[in-house]
Design an enzyme around this catalytic site. Sequence first.
Site, PDB file in Angstrom:
ATOM      1  N   ARG A 103       7.737   8.578  10.614  1.00 31.40           N
ATOM      2  CA  ARG A 103       6.873   8.242   9.470  1.00 31.40           C
ATOM      3  C   ARG A 103       7.684   8.566   8.230  1.00 31.40           C
ATOM      4  NH1 ARG A 103       0.593   9.525   8.572  1.00 31.40           N
ATOM      5  NH2 ARG A 103       0.559   7.707   9.925  1.00 31.40           N
ATOM      6  N   HIS A 130       2.303  -0.528   8.696  1.00 32.42           N
ATOM      7  CA  HIS A 130       1.781   0.430   9.670  1.00 32.42           C
ATOM      8  C   HIS A 130       1.474  -0.334  10.970  1.00 32.42           C
ATOM      9  CE1 HIS A 130       0.219   4.019  11.233  1.00 32.42           C
ATOM     10  NE2 HIS A 130      -0.780   4.272  10.415  1.00 32.42           N
ATOM     11  N   GLN A 133      -0.810   1.107  13.864  1.00 36.25           N
ATOM     12  CA  GLN A 133      -2.231   1.113  13.511  1.00 36.25           C
ATOM     13  C   GLN A 133      -2.871  -0.236  13.823  1.00 36.25           C
ATOM     14  OE1 GLN A 133      -3.965   3.834  11.943  1.00 36.25           O
ATOM     15  NE2 GLN A 133      -5.679   2.605  12.673  1.00 36.25           N
ATOM     16  N   ASP A 219      -9.603   0.674   3.492  1.00 39.00           N
ATOM     17  CA  ASP A 219      -8.734   1.858   3.633  1.00 39.00           C
ATOM     18  C   ASP A 219      -8.872   2.615   2.316  1.00 39.00           C
ATOM     19  OD1 ASP A 219      -6.777   3.688   4.405  1.00 39.00           O
ATOM     20  OD2 ASP A 219      -5.092   2.320   4.060  1.00 39.00           O
ATOM     21  N   CYS A 256      -8.712   2.619   9.164  1.00 39.52           N
ATOM     22  CA  CYS A 256      -7.667   3.320   9.924  1.00 39.52           C
ATOM     23  C   CYS A 256      -7.847   4.828   9.908  1.00 39.52           C
ATOM     24  CB  CYS A 256      -6.301   2.930   9.386  1.00 39.52           C
ATOM     25  SG  CYS A 256      -6.023   3.420   7.673  1.00 39.52           S
ATOM     26  N   ARG A 284      -5.663   4.471  19.121  1.00 41.91           N
ATOM     27  CA  ARG A 284      -4.264   4.767  18.757  1.00 41.91           C
ATOM     28  C   ARG A 284      -3.536   5.292  20.001  1.00 41.91           C
ATOM     29  NH1 ARG A 284      -2.689   5.653  13.514  1.00 41.91           N
ATOM     30  NH2 ARG A 284      -0.662   5.381  14.474  1.00 41.91           N
TER      31      ARG A 284
HETATM   32  N1   CP Z   1      -4.357   6.228  10.578  1.00 43.85           N
HETATM   33  C1   CP Z   1      -3.329   7.096  10.592  1.00 43.85           C
HETATM   34  O1   CP Z   1      -2.156   6.724  10.680  1.00 43.85           O
HETATM   35  O2   CP Z   1      -3.700   8.385  10.512  1.00 43.85           O
HETATM   36  P1   CP Z   1      -2.741   9.639  10.309  1.00 43.85           P
HETATM   37  O3   CP Z   1      -2.187   9.559   8.905  1.00 43.85           O
HETATM   38  O4   CP Z   1      -3.613  10.825  10.517  1.00 43.85           O
HETATM   39  O5   CP Z   1      -1.618   9.546  11.311  1.00 43.85           O
HETATM   40  N1  NVA Z   2      -2.824   3.574   3.313  1.00 44.98           N
HETATM   41  C1  NVA Z   2      -2.888   4.917   3.848  1.00 44.98           C
HETATM   42  C2  NVA Z   2      -2.922   4.883   5.333  1.00 44.98           C
HETATM   43  C3  NVA Z   2      -2.987   6.229   6.007  1.00 44.98           C
HETATM   44  C4  NVA Z   2      -3.009   6.149   7.484  1.00 44.98           C
HETATM   45  C5  NVA Z   2      -1.708   5.719   3.355  1.00 44.98           C
HETATM   46  O1  NVA Z   2      -0.593   5.168   3.287  1.00 44.98           O
HETATM   47  O2  NVA Z   2      -1.882   6.888   3.006  1.00 44.98           O
END
Ligand code: CP
Ligand code: NVA
Length: 314
Positions: A103, A130, A133, A219, A256, A284
């Site tokens: 990440r 993502h 997701q 989101d 998500c 997930r």
């Molecule tokens: N939806 C998602 O990726 O959640 P986290 O940031 O908790 O991994």
């Molecule tokens: N759009 C959000 C998604 C988190 C899973 C972010 O990037 O923080």
Amino acid sequence: MKQTKHFLNLSDLPPDELKAILANAHALKKQKFNPPQIFDGLSLAMVFDKRSTRTRVSFEVAMKQLGGHTIVMSMDEIQLGGSESIESTGNVLSRYVDGIMVRMSDPAPLAELAKHSTIPVINGMTDASHPCQIMASLLTIEEKLGSIEGKKLAWFGDSNNVSNTYAEAAPLFGFEFTLSTPPDLKPPPDHPLFKDSRYVKYIKDPKEAAKDADVLITDTWVSMGQEGKDIEKFWPYQVNAELTACAKDTAIFTHCLPMHEWEEVSEEIARSPASVIYDEAENRLHAQKAILAWCLQDAGVHVQQGQLDLGRGA
Ligand code: CP
Ligand code: NVA
């Protein structure tokens, strides 16, 4: 030369392979109480430059339930980006583990890491996309409504990494994706994700965008790294009872997570029977298993599309 099976962008994979991963996610979920030990002896390194609950836990549990191991590091703990180059890190990790899940805010170093790794690199979310997701989301929609092909998905609020990836997935899986955001976030007409209006379109008016939708999606209005952002312009795009009334009677709501009730979604919709947010969170885990199984084929992992006799090859 054999291509390493990185999972960076959905559009890097042919649609048939993406659909096979989704079919395997359904199959692996059916085996959740009797998980095949297809990752026996395999290790996954995970590196995070941002917080995570779902991505971290689901990847870790997915590896372990199928017999594998994980090593989790924050960006502060690994030499990457500090005293060691991406090239060196990719080469070194390739000698220890069988896959790397990252990440990382910036997608460019992630692609660079993949270039220098002889093992699969998985995108655990960047500021641009993502993909893991969206595989879990599509698994959830199929469970609730049947095949994703031809379904109408409508997105409200911010335009971000998650909405980008729905737009990327739409032509690959054959569903319609409508983005409804404040007009200053409207994608430019030459935006590559909006090139085929049969699958992806922008509609400014949220009620018009919700019309006949099978799935309503939102989101957070403030993605990680955007703290302090002004959210005033997003209020007309909140998913609430008024908006939901425009969609099909059978429409479901998903997100998500993490979610901010009474910002992007009203509490009554988030907690309504139409809300599948926790099913998507669970999925997930099952989607990660199928993504990992696809990536780890060169490590001897074999899975048949949509079948239950998943096995570990020689
Ligand atoms: N939806 C998602 O990726 O959640 P986290 O940031 O908790 O991994
Ligand atoms: N759009 C959000 C998604 C988190 C899973 C972010 O990037 O923080």
